[in-house]
Every structure is written in C-alpha cells, then in structure tokens.
Scaffold this motif. Structure first.
Motif, PDB file in Angstrom:
ATOM      1  N   SER A 202       0.815  -1.211   0.000  1.00  0.00           N
ATOM      2  CA  SER A 202       0.000   0.000   0.000  1.00  0.00           C
ATOM      3  C   SER A 202       0.846   1.258   0.000  1.00  0.00           C
ATOM      4  O   SER A 202       0.504   2.250  -0.618  1.00  0.00           O
ATOM      5  N   THR A 203       1.923   1.266   0.728  1.00  0.00           N
ATOM      6  CA  THR A 203       2.815   2.427   0.782  1.00  0.00           C
ATOM      7  C   THR A 203       4.080   2.094   0.034  1.00  0.00           C
ATOM      8  O   THR A 203       4.817   1.204   0.420  1.00  0.00           O
ATOM      9  N   HIS A 243     -14.235  13.442  -7.018  1.00  0.00           N
ATOM     10  CA  HIS A 243     -13.757  14.108  -5.806  1.00  0.00           C
ATOM     11  C   HIS A 243     -14.650  15.281  -5.427  1.00  0.00           C
ATOM     12  O   HIS A 243     -14.915  15.514  -4.236  1.00  0.00           O
ATOM     13  N   ARG A 332      -8.231  14.842   6.042  1.00  0.00           N
ATOM     14  CA  ARG A 332      -8.119  13.411   5.727  1.00  0.00           C
ATOM     15  C   ARG A 332      -8.620  13.118   4.320  1.00  0.00           C
ATOM     16  O   ARG A 332      -8.025  12.311   3.588  1.00  0.00           O
ATOM     17  N   MET A 333      -9.704  13.771   3.938  1.00  0.00           N
ATOM     18  CA  MET A 333     -10.213  13.555   2.589  1.00  0.00           C
ATOM     19  C   MET A 333      -9.233  14.085   1.549  1.00  0.00           C
ATOM     20  O   MET A 333      -9.029  13.469   0.494  1.00  0.00           O
ATOM     21  N   ASP A 335      -5.938  14.271   1.825  1.00  0.00           N
ATOM     22  CA  ASP A 335      -4.823  13.335   1.721  1.00  0.00           C
ATOM     23  C   ASP A 335      -5.188  12.132   0.854  1.00  0.00           C
ATOM     24  O   ASP A 335      -4.387  11.688   0.016  1.00  0.00           O
ATOM     25  N   ARG A 336      -6.397  11.619   1.064  1.00  0.00           N
ATOM     26  CA  ARG A 336      -6.812  10.454   0.286  1.00  0.00           C
ATOM     27  C   ARG A 336      -6.978  10.808  -1.184  1.00  0.00           C
ATOM     28  O   ARG A 336      -6.549  10.054  -2.073  1.00  0.00           O
ATOM     29  N   GLN A 337      -7.567  11.951  -1.479  1.00  0.00           N
ATOM     30  CA  GLN A 337      -7.761  12.350  -2.870  1.00  0.00           C
ATOM     31  C   GLN A 337      -6.436  12.612  -3.581  1.00  0.00           C
ATOM     32  O   GLN A 337      -6.268  12.254  -4.748  1.00  0.00           O
ATOM     33  N   GLN A 339      -3.609  11.169  -2.881  1.00  0.00           N
ATOM     34  CA  GLN A 339      -2.993   9.870  -3.138  1.00  0.00           C
ATOM     35  C   GLN A 339      -3.666   9.176  -4.315  1.00  0.00           C
ATOM     36  O   GLN A 339      -2.998   8.549  -5.155  1.00  0.00           O
ATOM     37  N   GLU A 340      -4.971   9.298  -4.412  1.00  0.00           N
ATOM     38  CA  GLU A 340      -5.681   8.690  -5.546  1.00  0.00           C
ATOM     39  C   GLU A 340      -5.241   9.329  -6.859  1.00  0.00           C
ATOM     40  O   GLU A 340      -5.101   8.637  -7.883  1.00  0.00           O
ATOM     41  N   SER A 361       3.205   6.927  -7.700  1.00  0.00           N
ATOM     42  CA  SER A 361       2.630   6.527  -6.414  1.00  0.00           C
ATOM     43  C   SER A 361       3.693   6.275  -5.355  1.00  0.00           C
ATOM     44  O   SER A 361       3.365   6.102  -4.184  1.00  0.00           O
TER      45      SER A 361
END
Length: 920
Positions: A202-203, A243, A332-333, A335-337, A339-340, A361
């Motif tokens: 994942s990372t 998003h 948090r949202m 950061d996730r967006q 990364q996506e 990535s």
C-alpha cells in the motif's frame, strides 16, 4: 533504471581463531562502499556485536537484543543503514543468528547471494529498448564502470592476493534466476507487487540512488507532453468530478452536523432555563409576589441574562470544536484524494512502460537533500517565463483544477518547473478581494477556492492539491514558527506560534515551499504604488533546510531535512532571522545565540555580505519605562572588507532587544527586518561608555569601488589614536577630485563641531593622497573623504567615499593645528612647516612642492616673500614672521597654456600668534 553491467562482489572467510573477515564492494544505490573486518578479541565492556568495540550511551541502538553502534546497525550483506522499523532477523527454523539484515537480504547466505547475482527479466530490455535508444552513444560509453574496486585493506584473509574476481557477462545476466535477491539493496515494488513476495504494497517508497553522483529515480511521465500523450488530463477530469461530489457530500454532512449541534444546544439551554425559572418561582412566597411583582420580573430577567451568557460561551466552544472536526475531516479527505490522483498518474506510468520501476505513487523517503543546494536548481531565465505565464493565468477563470494545472504546466519540462508555476499562481491569486457571493455561484471558477475563502482549507492544502494534479509529492508539515509577534528568547508553548508549511519532492529531494509566508503584504511608499500590494518572497521557494530551521521547527525531527537534527532547546536559542537576511546573501560570521550576554555593556555582531548594502538598527529596552532617549547613539556600524560589524553599547544593566534591518542600496530609505537578538547586560557592569556619534555607518561606500579608491594603511574605519598624529593614505587615480571634512563629537553636549584645521592633505600626487590628522583632546572624531571625477561640472556634488571614526584616548596637550588648505592645493606637497600656528618674531623655513607653478610667495600683511625654486618643482625659503599677530598666506602663480597667469592662487593659510597653544 538499473545498469546491466552491475557487478556485486561479496567475500567472506574465516580465520583459524574463529573470527571472520568480510569484504563487500557495491557501486550503486547509496554508493556506499562497505569494508568490514571483525576482531577476534572484543573489548571487555559493552562490546558491539558487529565491530566488537565498546559502545557508549550516545552510540547505542536500543531494544535489538544485542548491542550495536548506530553506525554499525547496517545490513550484514549490503551495508544499508537500518532503523528500528526496517531491520530484520534471520530467525527462521530456530536460527540463533543475531546479525541484522535489510528486507531484501534476510535469510540469504553469502554463497547463495554469489550464485544469485541477477537482474529480473525485462529490466535490461526496458533499459536498453527505451532509455538507451534515447541517449547518445557518447553518453552510453561515458557511463560509470561498475567493476568492483579493490579493498584498501588488501585481499580478505584466505584469498590469494592476486586473484581475479569474476565479473558476470551479458550472457550470465540473461540466464539468472527471477528470484535473485541482488536486484536491489532495499525492498521496493514493481507494478504494485513486491519482487520478493509478490504481494501488493500500500505504501510505496524508494530509497535507491541516494548517492551524490547519481540522480534519484524519476517516473516515466514528467513533461506536459508526456501527460498529454498518455491522456492523463482526461483521466484527471473524471477523477476530479468524483472528488468534487465527495466534497459536496461532506459539506452537506458537516452542515447537518452543525445544525444538529445548534439545535441540541438550544434545547439544553432552554431546559436549564425553565428549570431555573421554576426553582425561582417555587422559592418565592405567593404573598410576596402579589405585593411586589417586580421582584419576580427582576429574577426572571437575571435568569434570562445568565443563560444568554451561558449559551454564548457554549456556542463558542461548540463552534471551535465543530470547526476543528471539519478541518480534520477535510484534511483526511484531501490526503486520500491526493494519493488517488498520484495513483492514477502511476497507472499511466505503467501504461507507458510496463517495466517501469518507479512511478508517481512511490513516495520518496524523507532524507536530507543530497549535494545540490536549492540555489543550483533555480534558473532565472526559465523562472521568468514561468512567472510571467502564472501571472497571466491568475486573471483567468477556471472551473476545474485539471484545466488550471494543465494550462499552468503547458511549457514545463520538469518537476521543478511545475512546482514553480503552481507556487507563483497561488501567490498571484488574490483570494482576499473576492466576495462570498462570487464563490457561491455554482459555475464560478472561484468555487475552486471556496475552501480557502471560507477558512476550511489553507493555502498549503490548496498547494498540495495542485501538486497532486501535477504529479508532485507534497506533504504538509506541522510545527512551531517564529512568526509575527515572536521576539528572541520567548518560549514556544501552546498554540500561539503553531504553524504549518509544505515540503515538495523535486526529483526525489524534499524541499520546503511556504506559499503563505511567500506572499507578503507590503505598504506602498510611492505615489505610483497602491496602499497595500502583494510581493512574493523568493526565500520561501525551495528553501535550504539549513536556512529554514532558523524560522520553522517541525514536530517530527525527520522533517528538518538535516543530517543531524536540531534539538528544540537549540531552536529556541537561535536568533530571530527573517527572509531578507538570506535574500540579500547575508551570513553570520560566527554562531550567535538568541541572547548575547555581556558584563561590560558592549556586544558585537558580525555579518558577512556579498556587497555594500544599506543597514539600519534598533535598540529597545525590554522595560518599557526606560527612557528611549538614553538609547540613541548606542549602536555603531562599520564596514570592514566584506563584513558589517555592529557594536552595541547599552547604557545600564538589563535586557534589550537589538534588531538589524537591511536594504539593497546603501542609501535606501526603506529597509527590511533581517534579524534580532536579546542583549543581556549583567549587574556586573561598572560604568557605561559614552554614546557614539549620530552617523549611519563608518567605512567605504560604493563610491570607493566606482572611482577605484583604495584605503592603503587603515582598513578598519575604527581607529584608536594614542599618538601625536596619524596618517591615512588612499590610493587613487590622479583624475579623481577629493575633499574632506573633520569633525569633533561632544558626547556630553551631543553636538558635532567642524575642526578642519586639525586635518591636512599632506600629499596629493598621481598615485594617491596622504592625510595627517591630529586630535587635540579626548573623544570621538569623524573624518570623511568625498570624491568625484575631476572632469565633471563645477556644480557637481562630491559623494562620500569613506568615513573614519577616530577615538582619541590619550591626547597630547602640545598638539597644534595644521595650516588651512584651499582648492588649488591639489597636487601639492608640504614638507615644512606643518604647524598651522607660527610664532611671531621668528624665522621659519618654508619648503613645499608646487607643480606647474611659475612663482610662489609667502605673504605677511602687505609684504611678499619670494620662494626660490630648487630641484624639480620644490620651492624653498627662510622667512621672518615679524612681530604682528596676523595671517600668513602662501600663494602661487601658475603657467597657463604657455603664458603666465597674472592671478595669484591661494594655497595655504597660517596664523601668527604670540603663544603657540590653541583651543578648538
């Protein structure tokens, strides 16, 4: 990419005493050449398991079962530095091996590694088919040779000294195993799958290529053309729309939660208020209420007022709590967006090259920048073009981030240029001028910025989002900052000085970017400038960690990006240093703390500078009751070569704030804050020194360099004189026209008096000028040299070229003045008499050099005494002074273009006195 010519040589032999020697040569990745020799007999106390030397407390790794030095805590196979999170033990099947390994080499024996030197299939094909085709033949031939270098300690024990080590051929590389453990010195992934285990990770982080001679790995897609060719922007449009829907759902949810909290608050307050009213009514006698109904009304009003205040207090607490939760959810949202978005670009990387090792990535490791400074990254020509385009696009309207980033990066070829474009656009975009109605319109381009306008999103989060669209890794760093309101020596506690900033990975190197502090609000001082305008600060773009640590301290030590992290106590003890300090190329001569302690009342701060700059300073007492007039003239600035030296002379014990300001021009009226300190004068101070003369600075000015004037014998403009006279010599061209002033500063009265008769231009020839100076009494003296071109207009003013401060500590009571000089004295030299006061009824020998003179006379009253010409242009004569106290003049007649001039030119003035003692 990996080099197919890579060779790794590992040898291990054991001696008769049971010890082993281990040699390893590796020329890739970290470029770390690990040579290791184990000792047979360990130190008797706390030996390291690796090197058998004693471990002191500061060198010890903890909680690993056995003792290791921090420097020895490396993979036994490849020598890769390990941490508590990355080391592995070979403990399978009951193994008692206490060595540590990296993830790649755990469980591998030396002979197995020697047999598995291979690179996976497809790596060489991808390297040769794409990368090598794009490179010229000369570049391929110039590639580094990976043949193992001989160990400086010689061959390992048990190995012949002249043995030849085997280098695998290209045929060997094609026939090696897919499961080779030598393809990498660190665990990494290929297309989302681990090379060793085949499981998805994942990372994804890469740590390869950290050496100074090799650039860090780069993903396939870099330029705008790459993104356009593989349709990255089209995929981003689709992802961005999803998003945006998520953001709208989150905002609706947060609004509903806020309304629920408000309704719950009103319900609770109303219930408590009714309960309190019921208790009040129950506590009052009905007869009393009938007789005095006003008492019930007053009690009811008190209850209303009380619960109104209670509601306001609770409302503020709820609003703060809800706002904090909303920001956390939005963060948090985000950061996730982000990364996506990077994963989406990574998929395009693998589409462009199926053998791609590094994609978007993969987050680069947080390591100090290697080798290159940020200043070497910056190209003024390219940046000027990028800045111009960013300013143009800041006035356009955009409905999507994809369109915005697409236009910003249209001419960008590298990650650095992309980062620059995003940085300049955010600074140029004045969000503060927009109204809430504009950003609330559904189709308005300002909806992109409504999060920043409403306060739910910061400029740093906006910058991070834009970076993700451009394929850049950006992280928001939290910590403390020495910002507005901070003074040197203050404690950094609580939330007063909490702040955030961003770090961006440029070609694998993390650099600091602070878009908030880079956009400064400046007050317009000129008529053509607005009252307030935005000016960007170059310092906050790709800032060097060594400079950034003066202002910002992250919560995580790794985000200092320093080789040796700075403790928090040392950070608070650093002086307050502002961005103009670095923008103007200033550096401290030595390491200064925030507090400068003195027992004598005097401290000195030395700053190196690239050229003569404008400086100013401010000395303030921490005690506001201190009279500010006592601090005037307590700072002395002088220029010595490439240094600006500030001397602070405080009047009494106590704490003082000392600030330095600077500007680009030495006569600049508008100066910027550069740095500040605390001056702590201890009670041991005996007596205060007098204040300095009210002069901005002492030393050279740019006029010196302009006219080629050089101070030959007195380099330091601060001169302490304890003799009858001193000489100051300047080297200059004969065409330079000079003049001077000489002043005495009375520290007690605070006045400056001209005493020109105590300075004398002794000699002025084709190579320079020599001045003689006498100090008749104790105190401060100011000598200034002015210069201009000799062929200039007569009305042309002379600019100050050099200024000296002379401190006379032991004056000679018998010191007398010099004769007064006039304009035509230029190019002349006086040999005798050099005293300006001559006694009556005596004879004096006059001897002086007057070039181009046809006659020279000494005039006393109406009597002219002719001087005789000697060798060259020297004139000499023995003249009686007579008995009258009057002026004695030296005049000359010069030849003009072949004919004699009938006008006498005034050269010198003497005073004939009965007593030679004079006063100022």
């Amino acid at each position: 990419m990996e080099d197919p010519g890579l060779d790794i040589q590992v040898q291990e032999t054991r001696g008769d005493d049971g010890s082993y020697k281990y040699a390893f040569t590796y020329e890739r990745a970290t470029l770390y050449e690990f040579k290791y020799e184990r000792k047979a007999t360990p130190d008797p106390v706390d030996p390291c398991y690796r090197c058998y030397r004693r471990i002191w407390d500061k060198e010890q790794m903890v909680n690993v079962g056995v003792l290791y030095h921090k420097a020895c805590f490396r993979c036994r196979i490849c020598g890769l530095p390990l941490t508590m999170q990355t080391f592995h033990r070979n403990d399978a099947n009951g193994s008692q091996d206490r060595e540590v390994y990296c993830r790649t080499h755990v469980g591998k024996a030396i002979n197995q590694i020697q047999q598995e030197r291979a690179i996976i299939e497809g790596l060489e094909d991808g390297f040769g088919s794409q990368s090598l085709r794009d490179k010229p033949i000369s570049a391929i031939k110039a590639a580094p040779d990976f043949t193992p270098k001989p160990s400086p300690r010689g061959s390992p024990k048990g190995s012949p000294a002249g043995s030849v080590q085997h280098t695998p051929s290209k045929h060997d590389l094609h026939n090696t195993s897919m499961a080779s453990s030598m393809v990498s010195v660190t665990p990494r992934s290929l297309n989302g799958t681990s090379w060793l285990t085949g499981t998805a990770e994942s990372t994804l982080e890469y740590t390869l290529m950290t050496g100074g001679l090799y650039g860090r790995p780069r993903p396939i897609l870099q330029s705008y053309q790459d993104f356009e060719k593989f349709r990255v922007f089209e995929s981003q449009w689709t992802l961005e729309s999803r998003h945006r829907e998520e953001e709208e759902r989150l905002q609706r949810f947060l609004l509903e939660e806020r309304e629920k909290e408000m309704r719950r608050l009103d319900t609770v307050v109303d219930q408590e208020k009714e309960r309190a009213a019921s208790e009040l009514l129950a506590s009052m006698d009905p007869m009393t209420v009938q007789k005095n109904p006003q008492a019930l009304v007053a009690g009811r009003e008190r209850i209303e007022e009380h619960f109104r205040n209670v509601r306001d207090d609770r409302l503020r607490n709820i609003q703060d709590k809800v706002a904090t939760e909303e920001k956390a959810r939005a963060s948090r949202m985000l950061d996730r967006q982000c990364q996506e978005m990077l994963v989406l670009i990574a998929e395009k990387d693998r589409m462009a090259d199926t053998s791609c090792i590094y994609d978007h990535s993969m987050r680069p490791p947080v390591l100090p920048p290697e080798g290159r400074k940020s200043k070497l990254y910056k190209s003024p020509i390219i940046f000027e073009q990028i800045d111009k385009r960013a300013l143009e696009l800041s006035n356009r309207d955009y409905n999507t981030f994809t369109d915005l980033v697409r236009d910003l990066t249209r001419d960008c070829q590298s990650e650095l240029e992309k980062c620059r474009a995003l940085f300049r656009w955010i600074i140029a975009k004045d969000i503060g001028k927009t109204s809430g109605r504009d950003i609330s319109r559904p189709n308005s381009s300002l909806t992109l910025l409504k999060g920043v306008k409403s306060g739910r999103e910061t400029y740093h989060q906006l910058f991070k989002k834009l970076c993700s669209y451009a394929g850049l890794h950006c992280e928001i760093v939290l910590g403390f900052s020495k910002g507005a309101g901070y003074k040197p020596g203050m404690n950094l506690t609580g939330n007063a000085f909490r702040n955030s900033w961003t770090a961006v990975a440029i070609e694998g190197n993390w650099r600091f970017v602070n878009v908030t502090w880079a956009a400064r609000q400046v007050t317009g001082l000129k008529e053509e400038l607005p009252e307030m305008f935005t000016k960007y600060d170059e310092f906050y773009f790709l800032t060097d960690p060594e400079d950034y640590i003066y202002q910002h301290y992250p919560d995580e030590a790794s985000w200092q990006l320093l080789e040796i992290p700075l403790p928090f106590s040392e950070f608070t003890n650093l002086p307050v240093v502002k961005s103009p300090f670095f923008n103007y190329g200033l550096r401290f001569y030595s390491n200064y703390g925030a507090t400068l302690v003195t027992d004598t009342g005097m401290v000195e701060v030395r700053v190196t500078m690239p050229k003569i700059l404008g400086f100013g300073s401010l000395l303030e007492a921490q005690d506001k009751a201190t009279n500010t007039s006592n601090l005037e003239g307590r700072t002395l600035l002088r220029y010595v070569k490439n240094e600006a030296i500030f001397t602070v002379n405080v009047p009494k014990p106590g704490l003082y704030y000392f600030s330095i300001y600077t500007g680009d021009y030495w006569k600049a009226d508008c100066l910027e804050s550069a740095c500040s300190f605390v001056v702590h004068c201890t009670p041991n101070m005996r007596g205060a020194a007098p204040p300095y003369p009210p002069v901005p600075f002492f030393g050279p000015t740019p006029v010196m360099e302009k006219f080629g004037i050089v101070a030959e014998n007195q380099i330091d403009p601060l001169i302490v004189s304890d003799s009858d006279y001193l000489d100051i010599v300047f080297n200059m061209d004969k065409e330079i026209k000079v003049t001077h002033t000489f002043q005495y500063y009375d520290a007690h009265a605070g006045t400056v008096n001209d005493i020109d008769r105590y300075v004398f231009l002794k000699s002025r020839n084709e190579t320079g000028a020599t001045y003689m100076i006498r100090c008749p009494k104790e105190g401060f003296y100011i000598f200034s040299l002015y210069a201009t071109q000799a062929d200039g207009a007569e009305s042309q003013s002379l600019d100050c070229a050099y200024r000296y401060l002379i401190i006379c500590q032991e004056p000679n009571p018998a010191v007398v003045a010099f004769p007064r000089t006039y304009h035509r004295w230029q190019r002349c030299t006086l040999h005798e008499p050099v005293s300006g006061d001559l006694m009556t009824n005596k004879r004096y020998t006059f001897r002086l050099d007057v070039p181009q003179a046809s006659e020279v006379f000494v005039v006393i009253g109406e009597l002219y005494h002719h001087l005789k010409r000697k060798l060259g242009f020297t004139w000499e004569g023995n003249i009686p002074t007579g008995n009258a106290s009057t002026a004695l003049k030296v005049v000359a007649r010069f030849a003009m273009t072949g004919q004699e001039c009938s006008i006498f030119a005034h050269l010198l003035d003497y005073e004939l006195v009965a007593d030679a003692e004079t006063e100022i």
